[in-house]
Structures are given as C-alpha cells and as structure tokens.
Motif scaffolding. Structure first.
Motif, PDB file in Angstrom:
ATOM      1  N   ALA A  69      -0.600 -17.060  -2.962  1.00  0.00           N
ATOM      2  CA  ALA A  69      -1.109 -15.900  -3.704  1.00  0.00           C
ATOM      3  C   ALA A  69      -0.194 -14.689  -3.597  1.00  0.00           C
ATOM      4  O   ALA A  69      -0.219 -13.810  -4.445  1.00  0.00           O
ATOM      5  CB  ALA A  69      -2.507 -15.535  -3.196  1.00  0.00           C
ATOM      6  N   LEU A  70       0.611 -14.632  -2.519  1.00  0.00           N
ATOM      7  CA  LEU A  70       1.532 -13.515  -2.312  1.00  0.00           C
ATOM      8  C   LEU A  70       2.920 -14.037  -2.003  1.00  0.00           C
ATOM      9  O   LEU A  70       3.082 -15.193  -1.588  1.00  0.00           O
ATOM     10  CB  LEU A  70       1.064 -12.634  -1.149  1.00  0.00           C
ATOM     11  CG  LEU A  70      -0.221 -11.817  -1.323  1.00  0.00           C
ATOM     12  CD1 LEU A  70      -0.547 -11.130  -0.012  1.00  0.00           C
ATOM     13  CD2 LEU A  70      -0.075 -10.789  -2.428  1.00  0.00           C
ATOM     14  N   ASP A  71       3.905 -13.206  -2.181  1.00  0.00           N
ATOM     15  CA  ASP A  71       5.258 -13.522  -1.748  1.00  0.00           C
ATOM     16  C   ASP A  71       5.242 -13.848  -0.256  1.00  0.00           C
ATOM     17  O   ASP A  71       4.541 -13.202   0.526  1.00  0.00           O
ATOM     18  CB  ASP A  71       6.170 -12.322  -2.027  1.00  0.00           C
ATOM     19  CG  ASP A  71       7.577 -12.541  -1.504  1.00  0.00           C
ATOM     20  OD1 ASP A  71       7.848 -12.070  -0.374  1.00  0.00           O
ATOM     21  OD2 ASP A  71       8.369 -13.180  -2.204  1.00  0.00           O
ATOM     22  N   THR A  72       6.021 -14.851   0.149  1.00  0.00           N
ATOM     23  CA  THR A  72       5.990 -15.324   1.537  1.00  0.00           C
ATOM     24  C   THR A  72       6.266 -14.206   2.537  1.00  0.00           C
ATOM     25  O   THR A  72       5.576 -14.087   3.560  1.00  0.00           O
ATOM     26  CB  THR A  72       7.019 -16.455   1.743  1.00  0.00           C
ATOM     27  OG1 THR A  72       6.691 -17.536   0.872  1.00  0.00           O
ATOM     28  CG2 THR A  72       7.007 -16.939   3.187  1.00  0.00           C
ATOM     29  N   GLU A  73       7.250 -13.368   2.261  1.00  0.00           N
ATOM     30  CA  GLU A  73       7.583 -12.283   3.189  1.00  0.00           C
ATOM     31  C   GLU A  73       6.416 -11.306   3.330  1.00  0.00           C
ATOM     32  O   GLU A  73       6.065 -10.888   4.449  1.00  0.00           O
ATOM     33  CB  GLU A  73       8.822 -11.534   2.701  1.00  0.00           C
ATOM     34  CG  GLU A  73       9.332 -10.491   3.697  1.00  0.00           C
ATOM     35  CD  GLU A  73      10.624  -9.841   3.243  1.00  0.00           C
ATOM     36  OE1 GLU A  73      10.963  -8.784   3.797  1.00  0.00           O
ATOM     37  OE2 GLU A  73      11.289 -10.385   2.333  1.00  0.00           O
ATOM     38  N   ASP A  74       5.786 -10.948   2.224  1.00  0.00           N
ATOM     39  CA  ASP A  74       4.633 -10.047   2.267  1.00  0.00           C
ATOM     40  C   ASP A  74       3.474 -10.695   3.013  1.00  0.00           C
ATOM     41  O   ASP A  74       2.767 -10.039   3.790  1.00  0.00           O
ATOM     42  CB  ASP A  74       4.189  -9.675   0.850  1.00  0.00           C
ATOM     43  CG  ASP A  74       5.221  -8.828   0.126  1.00  0.00           C
ATOM     44  OD1 ASP A  74       6.023  -8.153   0.808  1.00  0.00           O
ATOM     45  OD2 ASP A  74       5.235  -8.841  -1.118  1.00  0.00           O
ATOM     46  N   LEU A  75       3.281 -11.967   2.764  1.00  0.00           N
ATOM     47  CA  LEU A  75       2.212 -12.707   3.417  1.00  0.00           C
ATOM     48  C   LEU A  75       2.376 -12.698   4.928  1.00  0.00           C
ATOM     49  O   LEU A  75       1.421 -12.438   5.679  1.00  0.00           O
ATOM     50  CB  LEU A  75       2.205 -14.145   2.896  1.00  0.00           C
ATOM     51  CG  LEU A  75       1.004 -15.014   3.220  1.00  0.00           C
ATOM     52  CD1 LEU A  75      -0.225 -14.483   2.519  1.00  0.00           C
ATOM     53  CD2 LEU A  75       1.284 -16.448   2.790  1.00  0.00           C
ATOM     54  N   MET A  76       3.589 -12.956   5.389  1.00  0.00           N
ATOM     55  CA  MET A  76       3.849 -13.003   6.826  1.00  0.00           C
ATOM     56  C   MET A  76       3.660 -11.630   7.476  1.00  0.00           C
ATOM     57  O   MET A  76       3.198 -11.538   8.609  1.00  0.00           O
ATOM     58  CB  MET A  76       5.264 -13.519   7.096  1.00  0.00           C
ATOM     59  CG  MET A  76       5.469 -14.969   6.704  1.00  0.00           C
ATOM     60  SD  MET A  76       4.324 -16.075   7.577  1.00  0.00           S
ATOM     61  CE  MET A  76       4.450 -17.542   6.567  1.00  0.00           C
ATOM     62  N   LYS A  77       4.010 -10.576   6.761  1.00  0.00           N
ATOM     63  CA  LYS A  77       3.837  -9.226   7.314  1.00  0.00           C
ATOM     64  C   LYS A  77       2.373  -8.896   7.556  1.00  0.00           C
ATOM     65  O   LYS A  77       2.026  -8.193   8.508  1.00  0.00           O
ATOM     66  CB  LYS A  77       4.443  -8.192   6.362  1.00  0.00           C
ATOM     67  CG  LYS A  77       5.949  -8.129   6.380  1.00  0.00           C
ATOM     68  CD  LYS A  77       6.448  -7.090   5.389  1.00  0.00           C
ATOM     69  CE  LYS A  77       7.972  -7.041   5.353  1.00  0.00           C
ATOM     70  NZ  LYS A  77       8.469  -6.105   4.319  1.00  0.00           N
ATOM     71  N   ARG A 109      -1.139  -6.362  12.082  1.00  0.00           N
ATOM     72  CA  ARG A 109      -0.532  -5.177  12.704  1.00  0.00           C
ATOM     73  C   ARG A 109      -1.526  -4.045  12.820  1.00  0.00           C
ATOM     74  O   ARG A 109      -1.557  -3.333  13.827  1.00  0.00           O
ATOM     75  CB  ARG A 109       0.687  -4.744  11.886  1.00  0.00           C
ATOM     76  CG  ARG A 109       1.800  -5.767  11.875  1.00  0.00           C
ATOM     77  CD  ARG A 109       3.015  -5.285  11.110  1.00  0.00           C
ATOM     78  NE  ARG A 109       4.050  -6.316  11.054  1.00  0.00           N
ATOM     79  CZ  ARG A 109       5.239  -6.143  10.520  1.00  0.00           C
ATOM     80  NH1 ARG A 109       5.571  -4.982   9.987  1.00  0.00           N
ATOM     81  NH2 ARG A 109       6.116  -7.127  10.508  1.00  0.00           N
ATOM     82  N   LYS A 110      -2.343  -3.864  11.807  1.00  0.00           N
ATOM     83  CA  LYS A 110      -3.336  -2.783  11.826  1.00  0.00           C
ATOM     84  C   LYS A 110      -4.609  -3.181  12.577  1.00  0.00           C
ATOM     85  O   LYS A 110      -5.437  -2.333  12.884  1.00  0.00           O
ATOM     86  CB  LYS A 110      -3.687  -2.362  10.406  1.00  0.00           C
ATOM     87  CG  LYS A 110      -2.513  -1.744   9.654  1.00  0.00           C
ATOM     88  CD  LYS A 110      -2.921  -1.361   8.237  1.00  0.00           C
ATOM     89  CE  LYS A 110      -1.757  -0.737   7.476  1.00  0.00           C
ATOM     90  NZ  LYS A 110      -2.109  -0.430   6.067  1.00  0.00           N
ATOM     91  N   ARG A 111      -4.759  -4.481  12.818  1.00  0.00           N
ATOM     92  CA  ARG A 111      -5.928  -5.016  13.523  1.00  0.00           C
ATOM     93  C   ARG A 111      -7.225  -4.616  12.826  1.00  0.00           C
ATOM     94  O   ARG A 111      -8.200  -4.191  13.444  1.00  0.00           O
ATOM     95  CB  ARG A 111      -5.923  -4.598  14.998  1.00  0.00           C
ATOM     96  CG  ARG A 111      -4.671  -5.070  15.730  1.00  0.00           C
ATOM     97  CD  ARG A 111      -4.631  -4.617  17.168  1.00  0.00           C
ATOM     98  NE  ARG A 111      -5.452  -5.444  18.040  1.00  0.00           N
ATOM     99  CZ  ARG A 111      -5.119  -6.630  18.533  1.00  0.00           C
ATOM    100  NH1 ARG A 111      -3.954  -7.175  18.198  1.00  0.00           N
ATOM    101  NH2 ARG A 111      -5.924  -7.286  19.339  1.00  0.00           N
ATOM    102  N   ASN A 112      -7.192  -4.756  11.488  1.00  0.00           N
ATOM    103  CA  ASN A 112      -8.373  -4.484  10.682  1.00  0.00           C
ATOM    104  C   ASN A 112      -8.271  -5.267   9.381  1.00  0.00           C
ATOM    105  O   ASN A 112      -7.240  -5.852   9.079  1.00  0.00           O
ATOM    106  CB  ASN A 112      -8.511  -2.982  10.407  1.00  0.00           C
ATOM    107  CG  ASN A 112      -9.973  -2.556  10.331  1.00  0.00           C
ATOM    108  OD1 ASN A 112     -10.839  -3.349   9.949  1.00  0.00           O
ATOM    109  ND2 ASN A 112     -10.243  -1.323  10.692  1.00  0.00           N
TER     110      ASN A 112
END
Length: 203
Positions: free
Chosen positions: A86-94, A157-160
C-alpha cells in the motif's frame, strides 16, 4: 493457578477462541492461585502478559462479538499482501518497521470488511486479548505499545497510532483504543466484584 481454553479451527488457516472462555479461565486460575498462596490480602499490584495479534471485537455495551481471530489465524493472507504494497517500501519501513502479516490487526480488519462486514458494523472497539482481560478486571479500555506494534497501524518512532497507516489500510481510527500505554504504566484498578471473587483487595 491453571485453566485450559479451546482453540476452534472451523476451516483451514482459521484459528479462533472465545474471549468469554479466557475470562472464565483467567478468573478461576487467579482465584486458585490466591487460595494456594494464602496471601491475597498482601497483593499490591498485578502484572500480566498474553497472546498478541488477536482481535477481540467489542460492541457498544463492551461485550465480545463472536470469537476472536487469534495470532495463529492466517486467513487474511491476501489482505496482508495488499497492505504490504500500500505504501512505498522505504516509507513503510519508517513507520511500521516491517511488512504486514496475516495475523496483524490491519489484515484481519480488511478481511472482515470483505467477508463479514456485518460484524464490523456492530463493532465499537477492537482489543487485543490481554487488553480484553484488563478491561474485565478494571473496566478500562486501552492498548499497550508492544501489542500495538504488531497491528501494522502503529508509528513505531512516535509510539502512537499512525494516521498514514489507517488511511492506507482504509480502516477507521475510531475502532482502536485511544489510550496507548507503555508496558510499565498503571493501566487501571481492580474492580470490587473481581477482587471479591479472587480474594484480594479492590483497587
């Protein structure tokens, strides 16, 4: 204390349990343990763990809607694959730190949207198994961050919760608990009726 619960496998790759069975077993085992210890009046706090990735559907009255698709359930394989793309792999991993698995909430909800929409129409909240037991103990609705990390809907990262992932998955954020807890936080206080049943002090 110890009690067993049944796993139902009505079709290949399906694995379900009844949340009401969990609560009955949990309550019976806890009461058994308190009696065995003889120290119910000395207990100051309760910590617990439970199976991850299960999806307990609750109605507006706080009652489970049918069985829970537990971590072992793999019926949402197609949905997991679609969500992983559904998302670009790099964005997904972030955001999520990995790809979607069939056991994750996002995949299971997408499966329900396609195959059992009438269940989602009745659903007010989705909880993990551990969260459901805590709800029975305290009356508090919440989710714990390590469980939520395996939903495919959390920003690690944001834990939310991640608005990006909910939009990508086409899942309403209203279905998940608003309260996000770290594992060491106080989640709630034991209800008086539960405390009486178990032989410990309320609160």
């Amino acid at each position: 204390g110890y009690r067993e619960c049944t796993v139902f496998t009505p079709k290949p790759n399906w694995a379900e349990q009844d949340p009401l069975d969990w609560w009955e077993a949990c309550s019976a085992a806890a009461a058994q343990a308190v009696v065995a210890s003889g120290k119910g009046d000395e207990i100051l706090a309760i910590g617990f763990s439970g199976q991850m990735q299960g999806s307990v559907l609750l109605d507006k009255a706080g009652n489970p809607i049918g069985n829970c698709m537990i971590w072992l359930d793999q019926r949402a394989g197609l949905e997991a694959e679609e969500l992983s793309n559904a998302l670009d792999t790099e964005d997904l991993m972030k955001v999520t730190g990995g790809y979607c698995l069939p056991s994750y909430w996002a995949a299971k909800v997408r499966w329900l949207q396609r195959n059992r929409p009438e269940l989602l129409d009745r659903t007010d909240q989705i909880l993990y198994p551990k969260d459901y037991l805590r709800y029975c103990m305290t009356g508090e609705i919440a989710v714990e961050v390590s469980d939520a990390s395996l939903s495919f809907l959390l920003d690690l990262r944001k834990r939310n919760w991640s608005e990006t992932m909910f939009k990508a998955a086409k899942i309403p954020m209203e279905l998940v608990p608003k309260r996000m807890l770290e594992s060491q936080e106080i989640a709630g206080y034991l209800k008086e009726d539960v405390a009486d049943t178990w032989g410990v002090t309320a609160g």
